[in-house]
Design a protein around this motif. Structure first.
Motif, PDB file in Angstrom:
ATOM      1  N   UNK A 153       0.829  -1.268  -0.066  1.00  0.00           N
ATOM      2  CA  UNK A 153       0.121  -0.153  -0.132  1.00  0.00           C
ATOM      3  C   UNK A 153       0.611   1.483   0.014  1.00  0.00           C
ATOM      4  N   UNK A 154       1.990   1.223   0.693  1.00  0.00           N
ATOM      5  CA  UNK A 154       2.816   2.407   0.784  1.00  0.00           C
ATOM      6  C   UNK A 154       3.483   2.561  -0.472  1.00  0.00           C
ATOM      7  N   UNK A 155       3.799   1.631  -1.198  1.00  0.00           N
ATOM      8  CA  UNK A 155       4.622   1.508  -2.306  1.00  0.00           C
ATOM      9  C   UNK A 155       3.704   2.292  -3.617  1.00  0.00           C
ATOM     10  N   UNK A 156       2.350   1.818  -3.445  1.00  0.00           N
ATOM     11  CA  UNK A 156       1.658   2.250  -4.517  1.00  0.00           C
ATOM     12  C   UNK A 156       1.132   3.783  -4.505  1.00  0.00           C
ATOM     13  N   UNK A 157       1.242   4.235  -3.182  1.00  0.00           N
ATOM     14  CA  UNK A 157       1.080   5.848  -3.245  1.00  0.00           C
ATOM     15  C   UNK A 157       2.055   6.654  -3.475  1.00  0.00           C
ATOM     16  N   UNK A 158       3.353   5.978  -3.771  1.00  0.00           N
ATOM     17  CA  UNK A 158       4.563   6.911  -4.078  1.00  0.00           C
ATOM     18  C   UNK A 158       4.094   7.468  -5.329  1.00  0.00           C
ATOM     19  N   UNK A 159       5.013   8.372  -5.808  1.00  0.00           N
ATOM     20  CA  UNK A 159       4.608   9.104  -7.172  1.00  0.00           C
ATOM     21  C   UNK A 159       4.829   8.232  -8.487  1.00  0.00           C
ATOM     22  N   UNK A 160       5.557   7.175  -8.688  1.00  0.00           N
ATOM     23  CA  UNK A 160       5.725   6.240  -9.709  1.00  0.00           C
ATOM     24  C   UNK A 160       4.465   5.544  -9.924  1.00  0.00           C
ATOM     25  N   UNK A 161       3.767   5.313  -8.718  1.00  0.00           N
ATOM     26  CA  UNK A 161       2.833   4.230  -8.997  1.00  0.00           C
ATOM     27  C   UNK A 161       1.148   4.828  -8.691  1.00  0.00           C
ATOM     28  N   UNK A 162       1.157   5.974  -7.945  1.00  0.00           N
ATOM     29  CA  UNK A 162      -0.110   6.541  -7.499  1.00  0.00           C
ATOM     30  C   UNK A 162      -1.235   6.447  -8.608  1.00  0.00           C
ATOM     31  N   UNK A 163      -0.792   7.056  -9.580  1.00  0.00           N
ATOM     32  CA  UNK A 163      -2.000   7.115 -10.823  1.00  0.00           C
ATOM     33  C   UNK A 163      -2.311   5.930 -11.311  1.00  0.00           C
ATOM     34  N   UNK A 164      -1.372   4.978 -11.360  1.00  0.00           N
ATOM     35  CA  UNK A 164      -1.673   3.491 -11.969  1.00  0.00           C
ATOM     36  C   UNK A 164      -2.750   2.816 -11.077  1.00  0.00           C
ATOM     37  N   UNK A 165      -2.510   2.930  -9.761  1.00  0.00           N
ATOM     38  CA  UNK A 165      -3.203   2.140  -8.980  1.00  0.00           C
ATOM     39  C   UNK A 165      -4.373   2.651  -8.058  1.00  0.00           C
TER      40      UNK A 165
END
Ligand SMILES: Nc1nc2c(ncn2[C@@H]2O[C@H](COP(=O)(O)OP(=O)(O)OP(=O)(O)O)[C@@H](O)[C@H]2O)c(=O)[nH]1
Ligand SMILES: [Mg+2]
Length: 452
Positions: A151-163
């Motif tokens: 969850x923390x990783x998917x909130x970082x900029x590189x992934x936020x939009x994708x997830x």
């Protein structure tokens, strides 16, 4: 099944002339090409030892032969080599596990041993899709820990939009609410979609890996219906509890066999890192690559010693880190490439060395596709590489940019700083060994001491 001490001891004796090399690396880092080149150069070394000048035993190799590895489909060596030398095409991304044994007949360095005839060393190699390695860290994480980290990783900029869509869906779920298979499947479907988009976007840390690269599993296999869930009460009968059960089943049935069969015991490991592609990908992808390599290396159990090593067989003696595709830049950049690699793996390297295992870092090109040339650009004399870039018909001299010796700073990430191109394999006959940079050094580190 547990082995008895006596059986393990027998196995140890038969393993004495076998080296299992764990070829480790993320997708597209160069594992299949490395394996092909190792096999080919060892096969050629009996007659053309000059192909491997830094492998000290090369001149003592008599001949080598390839055979299958028990219980694993044969690595498609001939096909891969024919692509490289005949069609000038690279192997396709690997989607199955395969392996082979290369048996090297050699003369001992010691005169007395030589009187007794030649000796044999079996080198075992396994090839697999790089994505799958990202499953190994799951072995040490329960569902709650994995969910929190993901969850923390998917909130970082590189992934936020994708997830984002997936995130909105699971935010609406109450983890402690009653287990509802349709809701779980809904979360898993959105998560899978986002995970595939992240992989397509050049990000590495995508778990569970089989969602991205199922291999022999069907893409819609129920075992792959997994999604992290937000913090919230778990326990039997709840949503979080039911998802945790799916996660555990995946670990047991998919990850554990892969880990147990191929990565638990090996005598030597080479960790291939495509530092150049990560630089080209920009700051976020570079960071993601570093985290992914770190996460994977955490899952290996280095430096077993004493009784446990004796009972369980091969103990890792050495880990070689290699920055691959070094031929994308001119040789005068290789020292910096090596230094940068050392920084990328510094933390893991320290942990491994602390456990008494030697480590080493080098710049590597399994199949050298370019030559160094000197050229003029904008009134300056520059070191360039000459080769045929993928998508072009003719050889071209290029200045690919310079490699920083340290982690790139904000200025380095500016657009256009790193212009590495992919090259087609050079036109070689491939009888006398494939041209390489550092492959002989890597072999010396990995198996040199076993060719005595
Ligand atoms: N120039 C050059 N390119 C290389 C070399 N090794 C690998 N490559 C490039 O890197 C790509 C990936 O190499 P592979 O060996 O297929 O990578 P892999 O680690 O097996 O990738 P997966 O099967 O996806 O896990 C190749 O298609 C080549 O374009 C090399 O020594 N020199
Ligand atoms: Mg491969």
């Amino acid at each position: 099944m547990a082995e008895t001490g006596a059986r393990a001891a027998l196995r140890r004796i038969s393993e004495r002339n076998t080296v299992r090399i764990a070829v480790t690396g993320l997708r597209q880092c160069g594992k299949t090409v490395f394996t092909t080149s190792v096999v080919h150069n060892l096969l050629a070394a009996g007659q053309w030892p000059e192909a491997l000048p830094f492998l000290k035993a090369a001149g003592r190799i008599v001949a080598a032969e390839v055979s299958p590895l028990a219980g694993v489909p044969l690595f498609p060596y001939e096909e891969s080599l024919a692509g490289i030398t005949g069609g000038h095409a690279w192997p396709r991304p690997t989607d199955r596990l395969s392996g082979l044994r290369i048996s090297v007949r050699y003369r001992s360095r010691r005169p007395l041993a030589r009187l007794a005839g030649t000796r044999m060393l079996h080198v075992d190699l396994v090839d697999y899709p790089g994505e799958w390695l990202l499953d190994l860290p799951l072995m040490a994480q329960d569902f709650t820990a994995w969910s929190a980290e993901t969850l923390a990783r998917t909130q970082a900029p590189a992934r936020a939009a994708l997830f984002e869509r997936w995130r909105a869906f699971i935010d609406g779920l109450e983890g402690g609410g009653p287990a509802d298979e349709a809701l779980l499947d809904g979360a898993a479907a959105l998560y899978a979609e986002a995970l595939r988009a992240a992989a397509a976007d050049g990000l590495f840390l995508n778990q569970p890996a089989r969602i991205v690269r199922p291999g022999e599993m069907a893409a819609d296999d129920p075992l792959l219906r997994i999604s992290p869930l937000g913090p919230g009460g778990g326990g039997p009968g709840t949503l979080a509890g039911a998802m945790a059960a799916r996660y555990d089943e995946y670990r047991q049935r998919v990850v554990a066999p892969f880990y147990r069969q191929h990565f638990r015991t090996f005598a030597a490991q080479i960790v291939l890192v495509d530092v150049l592609a990560a630089l080209k990908g920009g700051e976020e992808r570079f960071g993601d690559m570093r985290d992914a390599v770190g996460a994977i290396l955490q899952s290996f159990d280095y430096g077993r010693s004493g009784l446990r090593a004796w009972l369980e067989g091969a103990r890792t003696r050495r880990v070689v880190f290699a920055a691959t595709k070094a031929d994308h830049v001119s040789s005068n950049q290789h020292p910096n490439l090596r230094q940068l690699l050392r920084e990328v793996v510094a933390r893991e390297s320290n942990r491994i060395r602390f456990r008494g295992v030697d480590t080493e870092a080098l710049a590597l090109s399994s199949v050298r596709c370019t030559e160094d040339v000197v050229g003029e650009a904008q009134g300056q004399t520059l070191s360039m590489v000459l080769g045929t870039p993928v998508g072009r018909e003719t050889e071209t001299a290029l200045f690919p940019g310079e490699i920083p010796a340290h982690f790139p700073g904000p200025r380095d990430w500016q657009q256009g700083r790193f212009r590495f191109l992919d090259f087609l394999p050079a036109r070689v006959h491939g009888v006398r060994g494939l041209p390489q940079i550092g492959l002989d050094l890597a072999l010396q580190s990995l198996v040199g001491d076993r060719l005595r």
